[in-house]
Write a protein that holds these residues in place. Sequence first.
Motif, PDB file in Angstrom:
ATOM      1  N   CYS A 168       0.834  -1.216   0.000  1.00 15.28           N
ATOM      2  CA  CYS A 168       0.000   0.000   0.000  1.00 15.28           C
ATOM      3  C   CYS A 168       0.863   1.259   0.000  1.00 15.28           C
ATOM      4  CB  CYS A 168      -0.932  -0.007   1.204  1.00 15.28           C
ATOM      5  SG  CYS A 168      -2.204  -1.289   1.134  1.00 15.28           S
ATOM      6  N   ASN A 169       1.917   1.261   0.785  1.00 16.72           N
ATOM      7  CA  ASN A 169       2.799   2.430   0.834  1.00 16.72           C
ATOM      8  C   ASN A 169       3.430   2.702  -0.523  1.00 16.72           C
ATOM      9  OD1 ASN A 169       2.289   2.834   3.552  1.00 16.72           O
ATOM     10  ND2 ASN A 169       4.062   1.657   4.237  1.00 16.72           N
ATOM     11  N   TYR A 170       3.826   1.636  -1.211  1.00 14.07           N
ATOM     12  CA  TYR A 170       4.445   1.804  -2.536  1.00 14.07           C
ATOM     13  C   TYR A 170       3.436   2.381  -3.527  1.00 14.07           C
ATOM     14  CZ  TYR A 170       7.151   0.767  -6.720  1.00 14.07           C
ATOM     15  OH  TYR A 170       7.861   0.885  -7.898  1.00 14.07           O
ATOM     16  N   ILE A 171       2.210   1.846  -3.507  1.00 20.60           N
ATOM     17  CA  ILE A 171       1.174   2.354  -4.411  1.00 20.60           C
ATOM     18  C   ILE A 171       0.864   3.815  -4.095  1.00 20.60           C
ATOM     19  CG2 ILE A 171      -1.248   2.135  -5.081  1.00 20.60           C
ATOM     20  CD1 ILE A 171      -0.971  -0.892  -4.592  1.00 20.60           C
ATOM     21  N   ASN A 172       0.783   4.155  -2.809  1.00 18.70           N
ATOM     22  CA  ASN A 172       0.451   5.521  -2.408  1.00 18.70           C
ATOM     23  C   ASN A 172       1.495   6.525  -2.892  1.00 18.70           C
ATOM     24  OD1 ASN A 172      -1.742   4.413  -1.125  1.00 18.70           O
ATOM     25  ND2 ASN A 172      -0.881   4.559   0.931  1.00 18.70           N
ATOM     26  N   LYS A 173       2.745   6.096  -3.002  1.00 19.15           N
ATOM     27  CA  LYS A 173       3.835   6.982  -3.428  1.00 19.15           C
ATOM     28  C   LYS A 173       4.038   6.973  -4.942  1.00 19.15           C
ATOM     29  CE  LYS A 173       6.479   6.625   0.882  1.00 19.15           C
ATOM     30  NZ  LYS A 173       7.748   6.160   1.508  1.00 19.15           N
ATOM     31  N   ASN A 174       3.633   5.883  -5.602  1.00 16.40           N
ATOM     32  CA  ASN A 174       3.931   5.722  -7.027  1.00 16.40           C
ATOM     33  C   ASN A 174       2.674   5.515  -7.863  1.00 16.40           C
ATOM     34  OD1 ASN A 174       7.105   5.390  -6.964  1.00 16.40           O
ATOM     35  ND2 ASN A 174       6.311   4.092  -5.318  1.00 16.40           N
ATOM     36  N   TYR A 175       1.559   6.081  -7.407  1.00 16.64           N
ATOM     37  CA  TYR A 175       0.283   5.871  -8.073  1.00 16.64           C
ATOM     38  C   TYR A 175       0.273   6.380  -9.506  1.00 16.64           C
ATOM     39  CZ  TYR A 175      -0.239  10.767  -6.759  1.00 16.64           C
ATOM     40  OH  TYR A 175      -0.035  12.119  -6.598  1.00 16.64           O
ATOM     41  N   MET A 176       1.156   7.339  -9.841  1.00 15.43           N
ATOM     42  CA  MET A 176       1.178   7.911 -11.185  1.00 15.43           C
ATOM     43  C   MET A 176       1.923   7.031 -12.184  1.00 15.43           C
ATOM     44  SD  MET A 176       3.804   8.787  -9.235  1.00 15.43           S
ATOM     45  CE  MET A 176       3.026  10.029  -8.199  1.00 15.43           C
ATOM     46  N   GLU A 177       2.575   5.982 -11.694  1.00 18.45           N
ATOM     47  CA  GLU A 177       3.335   5.069 -12.545  1.00 18.45           C
ATOM     48  C   GLU A 177       2.513   3.811 -12.854  1.00 18.45           C
ATOM     49  OE1 GLU A 177       6.131   6.110 -13.651  1.00 18.45           O
ATOM     50  OE2 GLU A 177       6.480   7.800 -12.288  1.00 18.45           O
ATOM     51  N   GLN A 178       2.987   3.035 -13.824  1.00 22.06           N
ATOM     52  CA  GLN A 178       2.387   1.731 -14.111  1.00 22.06           C
ATOM     53  C   GLN A 178       3.025   0.714 -13.165  1.00 22.06           C
ATOM     54  OE1 GLN A 178      -0.223   1.312 -16.222  1.00 22.06           O
ATOM     55  NE2 GLN A 178      -0.108   3.551 -16.396  1.00 22.06           N
ATOM     56  N   VAL A 179       2.362   0.456 -12.068  1.00 23.15           N
ATOM     57  CA  VAL A 179       2.914  -0.399 -11.021  1.00 23.15           C
ATOM     58  C   VAL A 179       2.804  -1.866 -11.427  1.00 23.15           C
ATOM     59  CG1 VAL A 179       2.735  -1.075  -8.597  1.00 23.15           C
ATOM     60  CG2 VAL A 179       2.336   1.305  -9.262  1.00 23.15           C
ATOM     61  N   ILE A 205     -11.259  -5.287  -1.850  1.00 28.57           N
ATOM     62  CA  ILE A 205     -11.106  -4.850  -3.239  1.00 28.57           C
ATOM     63  C   ILE A 205      -9.813  -5.430  -3.811  1.00 28.57           C
ATOM     64  CG2 ILE A 205     -12.410  -2.708  -2.935  1.00 28.57           C
ATOM     65  CD1 ILE A 205      -9.762  -1.217  -2.747  1.00 28.57           C
ATOM     66  N   THR A 206      -9.710  -5.414  -5.134  1.00 27.02           N
ATOM     67  CA  THR A 206      -8.498  -5.906  -5.784  1.00 27.02           C
ATOM     68  C   THR A 206      -7.396  -4.850  -5.717  1.00 27.02           C
ATOM     69  OG1 THR A 206      -9.116  -5.030  -7.952  1.00 27.02           O
ATOM     70  CG2 THR A 206      -9.886  -7.252  -7.396  1.00 27.02           C
ATOM     71  N   ILE A 207      -6.166  -5.271  -6.012  1.00 27.73           N
ATOM     72  CA  ILE A 207      -5.047  -4.324  -6.054  1.00 27.73           C
ATOM     73  C   ILE A 207      -5.284  -3.290  -7.143  1.00 27.73           C
ATOM     74  CG2 ILE A 207      -2.588  -4.083  -6.562  1.00 27.73           C
ATOM     75  CD1 ILE A 207      -2.169  -6.839  -5.299  1.00 27.73           C
ATOM     76  N   GLN A 208      -5.796  -3.722  -8.290  1.00 25.08           N
ATOM     77  CA  GLN A 208      -6.066  -2.786  -9.383  1.00 25.08           C
ATOM     78  C   GLN A 208      -7.101  -1.738  -8.972  1.00 25.08           C
ATOM     79  OE1 GLN A 208      -5.944  -6.083  -9.581  1.00 25.08           O
ATOM     80  NE2 GLN A 208      -4.393  -6.581 -11.136  1.00 25.08           N
ATOM     81  N   LYS A 209      -8.129  -2.181  -8.227  1.00 26.56           N
ATOM     82  CA  LYS A 209      -9.150  -1.247  -7.763  1.00 26.56           C
ATOM     83  C   LYS A 209      -8.561  -0.281  -6.735  1.00 26.56           C
ATOM     84  CE  LYS A 209     -13.543  -0.019  -7.685  1.00 26.56           C
ATOM     85  NZ  LYS A 209     -14.283   0.398  -8.899  1.00 26.56           N
ATOM     86  N   TYR A 210      -7.673  -0.775  -5.889  1.00 28.53           N
ATOM     87  CA  TYR A 210      -7.024   0.082  -4.896  1.00 28.53           C
ATOM     88  C   TYR A 210      -6.205   1.168  -5.595  1.00 28.53           C
ATOM     89  CZ  TYR A 210      -4.207   1.474  -0.844  1.00 28.53           C
ATOM     90  OH  TYR A 210      -3.600   2.197   0.157  1.00 28.53           O
ATOM     91  N   MET A 211      -5.447   0.798  -6.640  1.00 31.01           N
ATOM     92  CA  MET A 211      -4.650   1.780  -7.373  1.00 31.01           C
ATOM     93  C   MET A 211      -5.553   2.820  -8.035  1.00 31.01           C
ATOM     94  SD  MET A 211      -1.386  -0.294  -9.004  1.00 31.01           S
ATOM     95  CE  MET A 211      -2.257  -1.685  -9.712  1.00 31.01           C
ATOM     96  N   GLN A 212      -6.663   2.359  -8.600  1.00 31.98           N
ATOM     97  CA  GLN A 212      -7.611   3.277  -9.222  1.00 31.98           C
ATOM     98  C   GLN A 212      -8.180   4.244  -8.186  1.00 31.98           C
ATOM     99  OE1 GLN A 212     -11.312   1.510 -10.381  1.00 31.98           O
ATOM    100  NE2 GLN A 212     -11.769   3.078 -11.919  1.00 31.98           N
ATOM    101  N   LEU A 213      -8.517   3.719  -7.027  1.00 31.32           N
ATOM    102  CA  LEU A 213      -9.085   4.540  -5.959  1.00 31.32           C
ATOM    103  C   LEU A 213      -8.096   5.616  -5.511  1.00 31.32           C
ATOM    104  CD1 LEU A 213     -11.208   5.176  -3.809  1.00 31.32           C
ATOM    105  CD2 LEU A 213     -10.300   3.292  -2.448  1.00 31.32           C
ATOM    106  N   ILE A 214      -6.844   5.241  -5.303  1.00 33.42           N
ATOM    107  CA  ILE A 214      -5.834   6.206  -4.881  1.00 33.42           C
ATOM    108  C   ILE A 214      -5.675   7.309  -5.923  1.00 33.42           C
ATOM    109  CG2 ILE A 214      -3.376   6.538  -4.391  1.00 33.42           C
ATOM    110  CD1 ILE A 214      -4.936   5.208  -2.128  1.00 33.42           C
ATOM    111  N   ARG A 215      -5.654   6.943  -7.194  1.00 35.98           N
ATOM    112  CA  ARG A 215      -5.526   7.950  -8.258  1.00 35.98           C
ATOM    113  C   ARG A 215      -6.681   8.950  -8.237  1.00 35.98           C
ATOM    114  NH1 ARG A 215      -3.604   4.606 -13.681  1.00 35.98           N
ATOM    115  NH2 ARG A 215      -1.373   4.507 -13.172  1.00 35.98           N
ATOM    116  N   ILE A 216      -7.902   8.436  -8.079  1.00 40.67           N
ATOM    117  CA  ILE A 216      -9.061   9.322  -8.100  1.00 40.67           C
ATOM    118  C   ILE A 216      -9.078  10.238  -6.879  1.00 40.67           C
ATOM    119  CG2 ILE A 216     -11.577   9.403  -8.042  1.00 40.67           C
ATOM    120  CD1 ILE A 216     -10.227   8.619 -10.756  1.00 40.67           C
ATOM    121  N   LEU A 217      -8.685   9.719  -5.736  1.00 42.98           N
ATOM    122  CA  LEU A 217      -8.637  10.566  -4.547  1.00 42.98           C
ATOM    123  C   LEU A 217      -7.584  11.664  -4.706  1.00 42.98           C
ATOM    124  CD1 LEU A 217      -9.103   8.019  -1.623  1.00 42.98           C
ATOM    125  CD2 LEU A 217     -10.807   9.259  -2.949  1.00 42.98           C
TER     126      LEU A 217
END
Length: 263
Positions: A168-179, A205-217
Motif C-alpha cells: 500500500c505504501n508503494y502504491i500511495n507513493k507511485n500511483y502515477m506510474e504503471q505499477v 477490493i483488488t489491487i487494481q481497484k485500490y490503485m484506481q481509488l488512490i488515483r481518483i482521490l
Amino acid sequence: MKCGLSEKRKGEFDDEINIDAYVWYEKDWTHDDYDHVHQRYQLTYVEEGYQYFHIENKIYLVPQNHLIWIPSGKKHHTQSEASTVNLMVVLFKTVFDNDFYNKVHVFAAPPVLREMLQYASKWNKLLEEDEEQGYFLTALLNSLPHFCTEKKGLQIPIPVDPRLLPVCNYINKNYMEQVSLDDLADLSLMSVRSLQRIFKRETGITIQKYMQLIRILKSIELINTGEYTLSQIAFMIGYKSLSAFTNSYSGIMKEKAKIIGKS
C-alpha cells in the motif's frame, strides 16, 4: 474548547453542553491531527475544500459539498492539504432508533440539505436552548437516512496483514506510474497469486481497484487547488487520456462525474 466540547485530556472530550444538538460552523478550519473521541454523534459538512477522516481501519475522503456521519464513541482524526477548509459540525446527544446512526456514512449533500445546513448556521456556537433550533435540527437528523446515498468509493481500506503495508505504501507513493504486480509481490514476499488473494480478503477490493481509488482521490485534491486543467490532472495521476480519467472517476464516484475545470 473544541467544537463546543472541552478537552480535559488529550483526545478525550467532556460534554458540558446542555442542548441536545450543537452547531459549530468555522471557516479556515484547522483540527488536531491526533485521534480523539467523544460521546456525541457527529455530522460534518464540508462546505469548501476536502477532509480525510481516519476511523478504525479506513480512511474516508469527504470532498466539497459532502457529509460524513460518525457514530458516538468512534475514535477519529482528520487531515487535509486543502488551502481552505470550511466546515459545519453538528453534534447530537441523542438519535433515533435506526441502525443508520450506528455506522459511518459519507454522502453528497443534496441541494435541500445544503439549504437546511446553511439555515442552521444561524445557531452557530449557541449554548442556550432555542425552541426552533430543537425542532429544526431534530427534523434534519430524522431526514439523514433518506438523504444518504452512500459513497463507498470514498473509503480507503487499510489492511491489517503487515505483509501488505509495504504494498500500500508503494502504491500511495507511485500511483502515477504503471505499477507491476511482480514488483508488489516481491515487496510482500509472496507470489502474485497469494498477494492478490490476501489483498482482496483483507481490503475487500483488488489491487487494481485500490490503485484506481488512490488515483481518483489524488485527482480530487488536485481539482481542489484550481491550478490545473482536467487533462493535466489526468496525466499527473497516471492516465493516458482525459476520457480514461473521466470514466474511472465516474466509476469510483458511482454517478455521472461532474468535475469543475477545463479540459
